[in-house]
Design a protein around this motif. Sequence first.
Motif, PDB file in Angstrom:
ATOM      1  N   SER A 191       5.860  -0.506   0.855  1.00  0.00           N
ATOM      2  CA  SER A 191       5.320   0.840   0.711  1.00  0.00           C
ATOM      3  C   SER A 191       5.579   1.311  -0.707  1.00  0.00           C
ATOM      4  O   SER A 191       6.731   1.395  -1.152  1.00  0.00           O
ATOM      5  N   THR A 192       4.512   1.647  -1.420  1.00  0.00           N
ATOM      6  CA  THR A 192       4.614   1.938  -2.843  1.00  0.00           C
ATOM      7  C   THR A 192       4.005   3.298  -3.164  1.00  0.00           C
ATOM      8  O   THR A 192       3.429   3.961  -2.314  1.00  0.00           O
ATOM      9  N   GLY A 216       0.831  -1.193   0.000  1.00  0.00           N
ATOM     10  CA  GLY A 216       0.000   0.000   0.000  1.00  0.00           C
ATOM     11  C   GLY A 216       0.862   1.238   0.000  1.00  0.00           C
ATOM     12  O   GLY A 216       2.078   1.159   0.182  1.00  0.00           O
ATOM     13  N   ASP A 217       0.235   2.387  -0.200  1.00  0.00           N
ATOM     14  CA  ASP A 217       0.991   3.633  -0.140  1.00  0.00           C
ATOM     15  C   ASP A 217       1.017   4.133   1.304  1.00  0.00           C
ATOM     16  O   ASP A 217       0.291   3.626   2.163  1.00  0.00           O
ATOM     17  N   PRO A 218       1.869   5.120   1.603  1.00  0.00           N
ATOM     18  CA  PRO A 218       1.988   5.581   2.990  1.00  0.00           C
ATOM     19  C   PRO A 218       0.674   6.045   3.608  1.00  0.00           C
ATOM     20  O   PRO A 218       0.413   5.780   4.785  1.00  0.00           O
ATOM     21  N   ILE A 221       9.314  -2.216   3.601  1.00  0.00           N
ATOM     22  CA  ILE A 221      10.233  -2.040   2.482  1.00  0.00           C
ATOM     23  C   ILE A 221       9.750  -0.920   1.572  1.00  0.00           C
ATOM     24  O   ILE A 221       8.646  -0.976   1.013  1.00  0.00           O
ATOM     25  N   ASP A 222      10.572   0.099   1.439  1.00  0.00           N
ATOM     26  CA  ASP A 222      10.264   1.219   0.540  1.00  0.00           C
ATOM     27  C   ASP A 222      10.543   0.760  -0.890  1.00  0.00           C
ATOM     28  O   ASP A 222      11.673   0.333  -1.204  1.00  0.00           O
TER      29      ASP A 222
END
Length: 436
Positions: free
Chosen positions: A244-245, A222-224, A264-265
């Motif tokens: 995190s995307t 998911g995003d932040p 994980i970024d």
Amino acid sequence: MAIPSEVLERTPLITDAGFSRLSDLIQHPDAPRWNHQLGDRLKADDLEAANAFRRDIIDRTHPWLAAFLERHRKTTWWFEANLPHRPMEQWAAIPTMGREDIAQRLHLIVPHDADLTEVLSYTTSGTTGHAITVPSHPRTLALNQTLAERALSAWDAHVPFGPECTVLQVCERRETYQFANTFSVWNQTAFAKINLRDDHWNNGLDAAKRFIESINPALITGDPAAFVALAALAPAVTPHAMFSTATTLDDHTRTIIDAQCPLIDWYSCTETGPIAFKNRLGKWEFIAPDLKVEVIDAAGEPCALGTEGDVAVTGGRNPYLPLLRYRTGDRAVLAADGSGFERLHGRHEVIFETPNGRVQGIDIARAMRERSAFLQHRVVQHSNGSFTVTIRPMKGLTDARALREAVHEVVGTSVVLVEDGELGVDGKVTCFEVEP
């Protein structure tokens, strides 16, 4: 077990175990309001290709680039027109590609010999610029998933992929698709995409919490902004890792999320697939063995060490979209050893506080796309709460009034729309901004 033909059409390799798990997700008493159906479309030869690629990832020194260029010089008008006689020796002289080339000149990029019977269509989010439609192949996503496995391995995160495993994608948007499917490349692992908005569940976010706890996802993406919403919901789950995307994960947001597993970024684009991830040392590391990644200036020359420039990529695993020095729209500083980025200035999440509540930039972009065509956008919220939306119109296709009304419906306050034919021509646009 009799698997319905429409399920087999979407997911040809689904097994009885995979279908049983998929049915459990769809029929779960606390399931969200599913509003979409989707499958991985993988066939046996696609799965074989993914397994071969998984093995090849280990050899990141494979000399693929020259063959890639020569193959597409013969099959793609863009490569034929823009590759010099000795491309490896004259690399900086090769013209760059951009989002507008995909939007307006896709016919020059898709290979002449491409088999279009398996083509899928994806629309980018429009986070860094105008949304574009990207043709893709079922195999492309499967190959990208094997790259995610490599990042998991680098973090010593061992996800038990299989029919009893679930991957969860969380969103927190005004509108988005919610669906369930299975991943053949991950041994029939179940997948669910959900939206953490109260009105997307029959029994509100209490049901969302129960649903998430029931499936206890082994991997969450998911995003932040979505992860912050997930942290507020606080389900009792034990994922092996989180990806995190989409937008930049800053240190403050990481603290709010407070993940009890590797967070994980992940840097990826719809057009390119995965590009890099942050390793356990906090360094951006290139992940794809079939992408040449550069940091270049406006003239296409490599930036000096320590100097910020545009991220550009060549290569990829999408048979319908070979890339040649494609500018992603993001900015970075290349690491001294060339193995990743020293710094990456990607897409920053912008949240607008409006009379209609918290609104993400992507919600506004989606609403605009649904009303009218345009090439580029810039949305600014002023200190008094009003909005100015600047667009680069498409001649004869842009309905400015419809776009203004679309934004007004989302934000619930005054909106001024301005047309600027030069917006984004130089490729540098801050698409969403809140004035101090």
